[in-house]
Write a protein that holds these residues in place. Structure first.
Motif, PDB file in Angstrom:
ATOM      1  N   PRO A 114       7.737 -18.244   1.647  1.00 21.73           N
ATOM      2  CA  PRO A 114       7.570 -19.233   0.571  1.00 21.73           C
ATOM      3  C   PRO A 114       6.278 -19.109  -0.243  1.00 21.73           C
ATOM      4  CG  PRO A 114       8.141 -20.315   2.644  1.00 21.73           C
ATOM      5  CD  PRO A 114       7.943 -18.864   2.941  1.00 21.73           C
ATOM      6  N   GLN A 115       5.193 -18.662   0.367  1.00 22.02           N
ATOM      7  CA  GLN A 115       3.936 -18.553  -0.378  1.00 22.02           C
ATOM      8  C   GLN A 115       3.933 -17.390  -1.364  1.00 22.02           C
ATOM      9  OE1 GLN A 115       4.226 -18.348   2.937  1.00 22.02           O
ATOM     10  NE2 GLN A 115       2.985 -16.708   3.784  1.00 22.02           N
ATOM     11  N   GLY A 116       5.022 -16.625  -1.419  1.00 22.15           N
ATOM     12  CA  GLY A 116       5.144 -15.563  -2.410  1.00 22.15           C
ATOM     13  C   GLY A 116       5.033 -14.160  -1.855  1.00 22.15           C
ATOM     14  N   LEU A 117       5.105 -14.003  -0.546  1.00 17.41           N
ATOM     15  CA  LEU A 117       5.040 -12.659   0.042  1.00 17.41           C
ATOM     16  C   LEU A 117       6.447 -12.090   0.179  1.00 17.41           C
ATOM     17  CD1 LEU A 117       2.387 -13.225   2.838  1.00 17.41           C
ATOM     18  CD2 LEU A 117       2.070 -12.113   0.632  1.00 17.41           C
ATOM     19  N   PHE A 118       6.628 -10.889  -0.337  1.00 12.05           N
ATOM     20  CA  PHE A 118       7.903 -10.180  -0.228  1.00 12.05           C
ATOM     21  C   PHE A 118       7.617  -8.824   0.385  1.00 12.05           C
ATOM     22  CE2 PHE A 118      11.192  -7.303  -1.690  1.00 12.05           C
ATOM     23  CZ  PHE A 118      12.351  -8.050  -1.475  1.00 12.05           C
ATOM     24  N   SER A 119       8.240  -8.543   1.539  1.00 13.11           N
ATOM     25  CA  SER A 119       8.040  -7.266   2.232  1.00 13.11           C
ATOM     26  C   SER A 119       9.375  -6.567   2.397  1.00 13.11           C
ATOM     27  CB  SER A 119       7.423  -7.490   3.610  1.00 13.11           C
ATOM     28  OG  SER A 119       6.187  -8.130   3.491  1.00 13.11           O
ATOM     29  N   PHE A 120       9.356  -5.261   2.226  1.00 12.74           N
ATOM     30  CA  PHE A 120      10.562  -4.440   2.313  1.00 12.74           C
ATOM     31  C   PHE A 120      10.254  -3.183   3.105  1.00 12.74           C
ATOM     32  CE2 PHE A 120      12.832  -0.721   0.800  1.00 12.74           C
ATOM     33  CZ  PHE A 120      14.157  -1.134   0.803  1.00 12.74           C
ATOM     34  N   SER A 121      11.188  -2.782   3.970  1.00 11.88           N
ATOM     35  CA  SER A 121      11.092  -1.469   4.606  1.00 11.88           C
ATOM     36  C   SER A 121      12.496  -0.962   4.881  1.00 11.88           C
ATOM     37  CB  SER A 121      10.255  -1.510   5.887  1.00 11.88           C
ATOM     38  OG  SER A 121      10.999  -1.943   6.971  1.00 11.88           O
ATOM     39  N   ALA A 122      12.662   0.346   4.823  1.00 13.13           N
ATOM     40  CA  ALA A 122      13.960   0.981   5.057  1.00 13.13           C
ATOM     41  C   ALA A 122      13.738   2.460   5.328  1.00 13.13           C
ATOM     42  CB  ALA A 122      14.873   0.804   3.850  1.00 13.13           C
ATOM     43  N   LEU A 123      14.786   3.090   5.818  1.00 14.19           N
ATOM     44  CA  LEU A 123      14.768   4.539   6.012  1.00 14.19           C
ATOM     45  C   LEU A 123      15.529   5.186   4.870  1.00 14.19           C
ATOM     46  CD1 LEU A 123      15.487   4.907   9.837  1.00 14.19           C
ATOM     47  CD2 LEU A 123      13.297   5.111   8.667  1.00 14.19           C
ATOM     48  N   GLY A 124      14.991   6.268   4.340  1.00  8.88           N
ATOM     49  CA  GLY A 124      15.649   7.008   3.276  1.00  8.88           C
ATOM     50  C   GLY A 124      16.742   7.911   3.825  1.00  8.88           C
ATOM     51  N   ALA A 125      17.370   8.656   2.959  1.00 11.15           N
ATOM     52  CA  ALA A 125      18.482   9.529   3.334  1.00 11.15           C
ATOM     53  C   ALA A 125      18.075  10.590   4.357  1.00 11.15           C
ATOM     54  CB  ALA A 125      19.049  10.202   2.090  1.00 11.15           C
ATOM     55  N   LEU A 126      16.830  11.061   4.296  1.00  6.35           N
ATOM     56  CA  LEU A 126      16.365  12.100   5.214  1.00  6.35           C
ATOM     57  C   LEU A 126      15.610  11.527   6.406  1.00  6.35           C
ATOM     58  CD1 LEU A 126      15.142  14.679   2.562  1.00  6.35           C
ATOM     59  CD2 LEU A 126      17.330  14.620   3.770  1.00  6.35           C
ATOM     60  N   GLY A 127      15.656  10.204   6.580  1.00  9.00           N
ATOM     61  CA  GLY A 127      15.007   9.575   7.719  1.00  9.00           C
ATOM     62  C   GLY A 127      13.553   9.206   7.502  1.00  9.00           C
ATOM     63  N   GLU A 128      13.010   9.408   6.304  1.00  7.68           N
ATOM     64  CA  GLU A 128      11.627   9.044   6.043  1.00  7.68           C
ATOM     65  C   GLU A 128      11.523   7.534   5.789  1.00  7.68           C
ATOM     66  OE1 GLU A 128      12.956  10.933   2.071  1.00  7.68           O
ATOM     67  OE2 GLU A 128      13.717  10.730   4.083  1.00  7.68           O
ATOM     68  N   ARG A 129      10.405   6.937   6.184  1.00  8.34           N
ATOM     69  CA  ARG A 129      10.197   5.493   6.052  1.00  8.34           C
ATOM     70  C   ARG A 129       9.655   5.171   4.672  1.00  8.34           C
ATOM     71  NH1 ARG A 129      11.322   1.324   8.217  1.00  8.34           N
ATOM     72  NH2 ARG A 129      11.751   2.289  10.195  1.00  8.34           N
ATOM     73  N   PHE A 130      10.272   4.164   4.033  1.00 14.48           N
ATOM     74  CA  PHE A 130       9.830   3.638   2.755  1.00 14.48           C
ATOM     75  C   PHE A 130       9.520   2.159   2.953  1.00 14.48           C
ATOM     76  CE2 PHE A 130      12.217   7.308   1.476  1.00 14.48           C
ATOM     77  CZ  PHE A 130      11.567   7.773   0.340  1.00 14.48           C
ATOM     78  N   GLU A 131       8.370   1.712   2.433  1.00  8.42           N
ATOM     79  CA  GLU A 131       8.040   0.294   2.566  1.00  8.42           C
ATOM     80  C   GLU A 131       7.019  -0.132   1.519  1.00  8.42           C
ATOM     81  OE1 GLU A 131       6.751  -0.134   6.610  1.00  8.42           O
ATOM     82  OE2 GLU A 131       4.897   0.929   6.274  1.00  8.42           O
ATOM     83  N   PHE A 132       7.010  -1.443   1.274  1.00 12.65           N
ATOM     84  CA  PHE A 132       6.010  -2.043   0.398  1.00 12.65           C
ATOM     85  C   PHE A 132       5.954  -3.533   0.680  1.00 12.65           C
ATOM     86  CE2 PHE A 132       9.931  -2.359  -2.018  1.00 12.65           C
ATOM     87  CZ  PHE A 132       9.888  -3.646  -2.539  1.00 12.65           C
ATOM     88  N   SER A 133       4.837  -4.139   0.307  1.00 11.28           N
ATOM     89  CA  SER A 133       4.652  -5.586   0.379  1.00 11.28           C
ATOM     90  C   SER A 133       4.063  -6.047  -0.931  1.00 11.28           C
ATOM     91  CB  SER A 133       3.711  -5.966   1.521  1.00 11.28           C
ATOM     92  OG  SER A 133       4.317  -5.732   2.749  1.00 11.28           O
ATOM     93  N   LEU A 134       4.581  -7.146  -1.449  1.00 12.58           N
ATOM     94  CA  LEU A 134       4.101  -7.688  -2.709  1.00 12.58           C
ATOM     95  C   LEU A 134       3.680  -9.138  -2.520  1.00 12.58           C
ATOM     96  CD1 LEU A 134       6.979  -6.455  -5.070  1.00 12.58           C
ATOM     97  CD2 LEU A 134       4.793  -5.324  -4.635  1.00 12.58           C
ATOM     98  N   GLU A 135       2.538  -9.493  -3.076  1.00 13.66           N
ATOM     99  CA  GLU A 135       2.130 -10.890  -3.135  1.00 13.66           C
ATOM    100  C   GLU A 135       2.464 -11.350  -4.551  1.00 13.66           C
ATOM    101  OE1 GLU A 135      -1.667 -13.766  -2.153  1.00 13.66           O
ATOM    102  OE2 GLU A 135      -1.931 -11.603  -2.119  1.00 13.66           O
ATOM    103  N   LEU A 136       3.587 -12.050  -4.670  1.00 17.16           N
ATOM    104  CA  LEU A 136       4.103 -12.439  -5.975  1.00 17.16           C
ATOM    105  C   LEU A 136       3.236 -13.497  -6.639  1.00 17.16           C
ATOM    106  CD1 LEU A 136       7.889 -12.508  -5.034  1.00 17.16           C
ATOM    107  CD2 LEU A 136       6.615 -10.674  -6.150  1.00 17.16           C
ATOM    108  N   TYR A 137       3.377 -13.607  -7.949  1.00 16.98           N
ATOM    109  CA  TYR A 137       2.541 -14.485  -8.767  1.00 16.98           C
ATOM    110  C   TYR A 137       2.632 -15.950  -8.345  1.00 16.98           C
ATOM    111  CZ  TYR A 137       0.573 -16.609 -12.968  1.00 16.98           C
ATOM    112  OH  TYR A 137      -0.195 -17.330 -13.839  1.00 16.98           O
TER     113      TYR A 137
END
Length: 191
Positions: free
Chosen positions: A76-99
């Motif tokens: 609720p305070q505006g934090l959005f976090s994402f993580s997933a594995l790509g097609a070749l098994g590599e990890r993709f992730e990011f976190s955003l502190e929204l406005y």
């Protein structure tokens, strides 16, 4: 003169002035390569993130083909976090502190090439930017001009309601799961 006596001394000894240089160089190269590979395997990458907004919601499109093991946190305070594995098994992730503050529930549409999130804003208002920080956003965050709508266009636009047909609630599924949503181009031509 000093160099020639140096050469003479080692030529008499019948060996190189740096006997283990090539051995040390190849060992160093192997060691460096293994360290770089280990670092790269443990390091996550950032997928391209496109964003757009309406007065009541924010759209985030994560460009990650064939994503697996999705993990999303929306606070609720505006934090959005994402993580997933790509097609070749590599990890993709990011976190955003929204406005601004957001509702913890979100809607998503998982397509073949991307994942689109619709995040409800807590208060109906237009944000001046996506992130709380006034610094320039990371290079992987870009404006989604295909979904962008200005404040004055939102009232006249029918696309605001059409965008909702692309989403499936977190617990729902449909026969169209995995298909990329494309807007009705005939409707857009009539306006």
């Amino acid at each position: 003169r000093l160099f020639s006596s140096f050469q003479l001394f080692f030529s008499l000894q019948n060996r190189s002035p740096f006997p283990s240089y090539s051995v040390r160089r190849s060992h160093f190269r192997r060691l460096l390569q293994s360290k770089v590979l280990n670092f790269a395997e443990n390091m996550s990458r950032n997928p391209e993130v496109l964003w757009a907004q309406r007065s009541d919601k924010v759209y985030l499109t994560v460009a990650l083909p064939d994503a697996k093991d999705l993990s999303v946190k929306c606070e609720p305070q505006g934090l959005f976090s994402f993580s997933a594995l790509g097609a070749l098994g590599e990890r993709f992730e990011f976190s955003l502190e929204l406005y601004g503050k957001i509702m913890p529930e979100y809607r998503k549409n998982v397509g073949l090439r991307n994942i689109i999130f619709s995040i409800q804003k807590e208060e109906k208002s237009w944000w001046t930017r996506l992130l709380k920080s006034e610094e320039k956003p990371a290079p992987y965050i870009k404006v989604d001009w295909n979904k962008w709508c200005d404040e004055d266009e939102e009232v006249n636009s029918e696309t605001a309601s059409d965008d909702e047909s692309a989403f499936v609630d977190q617990d729902e599924s449909s026969d169209d799961d995995g298909l990329l949503y494309l807007p009705d181009l005939e409707k857009a031509r009539r306006h």
